[in-house]
Design an enzyme around this catalytic site. Structure first.
Site, PDB file in Angstrom:
ATOM      1  N   HIS A 110      37.817  40.769  39.969  1.00 44.60           N
ATOM      2  CA  HIS A 110      38.933  41.103  39.076  1.00 44.60           C
ATOM      3  C   HIS A 110      39.512  42.482  39.414  1.00 44.60           C
ATOM      4  O   HIS A 110      38.980  43.504  38.986  1.00 44.60           O
ATOM      5  CB  HIS A 110      38.406  41.047  37.626  1.00 44.60           C
ATOM      6  CG  HIS A 110      39.405  41.392  36.574  1.00 44.60           C
ATOM      7  ND1 HIS A 110      39.149  41.204  35.231  1.00 44.60           N
ATOM      8  CD2 HIS A 110      40.646  41.909  36.625  1.00 44.60           C
ATOM      9  CE1 HIS A 110      40.180  41.608  34.514  1.00 44.60           C
ATOM     10  NE2 HIS A 110      41.104  42.044  35.345  1.00 44.60           N
TER      11      HIS A 110
ATOM     12  N   HIS B 185      43.602  36.742  31.404  1.00 44.94           N
ATOM     13  CA  HIS B 185      43.180  37.890  30.605  1.00 44.94           C
ATOM     14  C   HIS B 185      43.287  37.470  29.137  1.00 44.94           C
ATOM     15  O   HIS B 185      44.363  37.054  28.690  1.00 44.94           O
ATOM     16  CB  HIS B 185      44.103  39.078  30.837  1.00 44.94           C
ATOM     17  CG  HIS B 185      43.907  39.776  32.155  1.00 44.94           C
ATOM     18  ND1 HIS B 185      43.921  39.122  33.357  1.00 44.94           N
ATOM     19  CD2 HIS B 185      43.676  41.089  32.441  1.00 44.94           C
ATOM     20  CE1 HIS B 185      43.714  39.996  34.326  1.00 44.94           C
ATOM     21  NE2 HIS B 185      43.562  41.205  33.804  1.00 44.94           N
TER      22      HIS B 185
ATOM     23  N   GLU C 251      41.246  40.929  25.372  1.00 42.77           N
ATOM     24  CA  GLU C 251      41.196  42.328  25.839  1.00 42.77           C
ATOM     25  C   GLU C 251      41.896  43.211  24.811  1.00 42.77           C
ATOM     26  O   GLU C 251      41.325  44.186  24.337  1.00 42.77           O
ATOM     27  CB  GLU C 251      41.890  42.461  27.210  1.00 42.77           C
ATOM     28  CG  GLU C 251      41.948  43.902  27.719  1.00 42.77           C
ATOM     29  CD  GLU C 251      42.885  44.078  28.916  1.00 42.77           C
ATOM     30  OE1 GLU C 251      43.808  43.264  29.068  1.00 42.77           O
ATOM     31  OE2 GLU C 251      42.690  45.051  29.672  1.00 42.77           O
TER      32      GLU C 251
ATOM     33  N   ASP D   3      41.656  48.250  38.009  1.00 40.97           N
ATOM     34  CA  ASP D   3      42.768  49.056  38.530  1.00 40.97           C
ATOM     35  C   ASP D   3      42.199  50.408  38.990  1.00 40.97           C
ATOM     36  O   ASP D   3      42.330  51.414  38.283  1.00 40.97           O
ATOM     37  CB  ASP D   3      43.800  49.273  37.413  1.00 40.97           C
ATOM     38  CG  ASP D   3      44.297  47.958  36.823  1.00 40.97           C
ATOM     39  OD1 ASP D   3      45.064  47.263  37.494  1.00 40.97           O
ATOM     40  OD2 ASP D   3      43.886  47.622  35.694  1.00 40.97           O
TER      41      ASP D   3
HETATM   42  N1  ADE Z   1      47.390  44.389  34.689  1.00 45.05           N
HETATM   43  C1  ADE Z   1      46.612  45.267  35.328  1.00 45.05           C
HETATM   44  N2  ADE Z   1      45.529  45.566  34.593  1.00 45.05           N
HETATM   45  C2  ADE Z   1      45.621  44.840  33.449  1.00 45.05           C
HETATM   46  C3  ADE Z   1      44.818  44.715  32.300  1.00 45.05           C
HETATM   47  N3  ADE Z   1      43.689  45.394  32.165  1.00 45.05           N
HETATM   48  N4  ADE Z   1      45.232  43.896  31.317  1.00 45.05           N
HETATM   49  C4  ADE Z   1      46.380  43.211  31.438  1.00 45.05           C
HETATM   50  N5  ADE Z   1      47.183  43.297  32.503  1.00 45.05           N
HETATM   51  C5  ADE Z   1      46.812  44.102  33.507  1.00 45.05           C
HETATM   52 ZN    ZN Z   2      42.843  42.904  34.803  1.00 39.56          ZN
END
Ligand code: ADE
Ligand code: ZN
Length: 340
Positions: A19, A201, A204, A283
């Site tokens: 991921h 996703h 979250e 990220d």
């Molecule tokens: N795009 C990049 N990181 C993300 C995240 N944590 N949640 C949703 N979209 C994303």
């Molecule tokens: Zn993500």
């Protein structure tokens, strides 16, 4: 408990990562380089200025996504996407990552007028160069931007058809609250017909209902994050029974406020309840790399060798197509245990 052996095991073991976003991986250095090449006036002169901007502005998912869009906006041409993917591979090789699943957040680029063909060709060339130079296998997950209309998301999935040989998964991301999974049932049904692995996703930045919808409306075989499942014992049981893995990113969850601090992360409760989990960096320029992700589990959640190895093995076993690398991983672990 942190020990030099455990940290070197984390560093040295051959790792898989499930991921990670291509767009969220544009480093400040690369953003500045590409901005210069494309004669784009990025309002930051140095890497330090970009990092300071991130530190001062990213407080939740929405502000993170604003930064993500800003830095990624320098990417226009094939070579730009090539550079970003190549950078990811180079960084992965330094961490002993051998298999990586990357979310392609193409819709963010499409919104700026980048043709899909330019994007796909650049990313694919980057992936081939990464395989050639570092031996790393990258697998692409094309991600729906859930904030777009259901019609636009469906049309996005239709447009993936000519790139089916490049893409193995369909994902869904961006802002979650107000954009429930059920809106994109048709897009995911088409993804299923195309034979794409489906993940989204969910849970979250919104609640359990969205995880239920990812499972039941979208037919997801994996959930990205899924943190809020902790609020619903029936959902936890469902995830465990179905063996649907949570591709978690614990440090990312701190950055976006999904959990107040790492020590409060529910990942261990999930694992103890029989839910499959793996961990990833999401990220990295904003959060840190995969080594940092594993180290946080050791330092803040008391993970030991067995917990770490379970997560690391899941990242292969429940990956889209990295299962063939399991024998090499298992052999590495056996050798490691014999020596320590
Ligand atoms: N795009 C990049 N990181 C993300 C995240 N944590 N949640 C949703 N979209 C994303
Ligand atoms: Zn993500």
């Amino acid at each position: 408990m942190r020990s030099p052996e455990l940290l070197s095991m984390i560093r040295e073991m051959p790792k898989a990562e499930n991921h990670l976003h291509i767009e969220g991986s544009t480093t400040p250095r690369t953003a500045i380089k590409i901005a210069k090449r494309n004669k784009i006036d990025l309002p930051f002169a140095s890497e330090a200025a970009i990092l300071k901007h991130i530190e001062e502005n990213v407080v939740d998912l929405t502000t993170f996504l604003q930064c993500d869009r800003l830095f990624n906006s320098v990417c226009l041409h094939e070579e730009d996407f090539y550079d970003v993917v190549y950078d990811i591979g180079e960084d992965a090789s330094k961490q002993n990552i051998v298999y990586q699943e990357l979310h392609m957040d193409y819709p963010l680029n499409g919104a700026r007028g980048v043709p899909m063909d330019v994007y796909m060709k650049g990313c694919e060339a980057g992936r081939q160069a990464v395989k050639r130079d570092f031996g790393i296998e990258m697998v692409f997950i094309a991600a729906v931007d859930r904030t777009q209309s259901p019609e636009d998301c469906l049309s996005f999935v239709k447009q993936l058809e000519p790139y089916r040989h490049i893409i193995d998964g369909l994902g869904m991301d961006c802002d979650e609250r107000g954009y429930p999974c059920r809106l994109h049932k048709e897009a995911f049904a088409l993804g299923g017909e195309m034979g794409l692995f489906r993940t989204a996703h969910a849970g979250e930045d919104d609640g359990c209902q969205n995880i239920w919808e990812a499972l039941n409306d979208l037919g997801c075989q994996r959930i990205d994050h899924g943190v809020r499942a902790i609020d619903d014992p029936a959902l936890m049981k469902e995830l465990a029974d179905r063996q649907v893995m949570l591709a978690m990113c614990t440090r990312s969850n701190v950055m976006t406020g999904a959990v107040p601090e790492l020590a409060a992360h529910p990942i261990k409760t999930f694992m103890d309840s029989g839910i499959l989990c793996s961990v990833s960096s999401d990220d990295p320029p904003y959060i840190g790399n995969l080594l940092w992700e594993y180290q946080g589990l050791v330092d803040e959640l008391g993970f030991g060798e067995d917990d770490i190895l379970t997560l690391a093995r899941n990242a292969y076993q429940y990956s889209i197509k990295g299962q063939h690398l399991l024998p090499a991983f298992d052999a590495w672990v056996k050798e490691w245990k014999a020596q320590h």
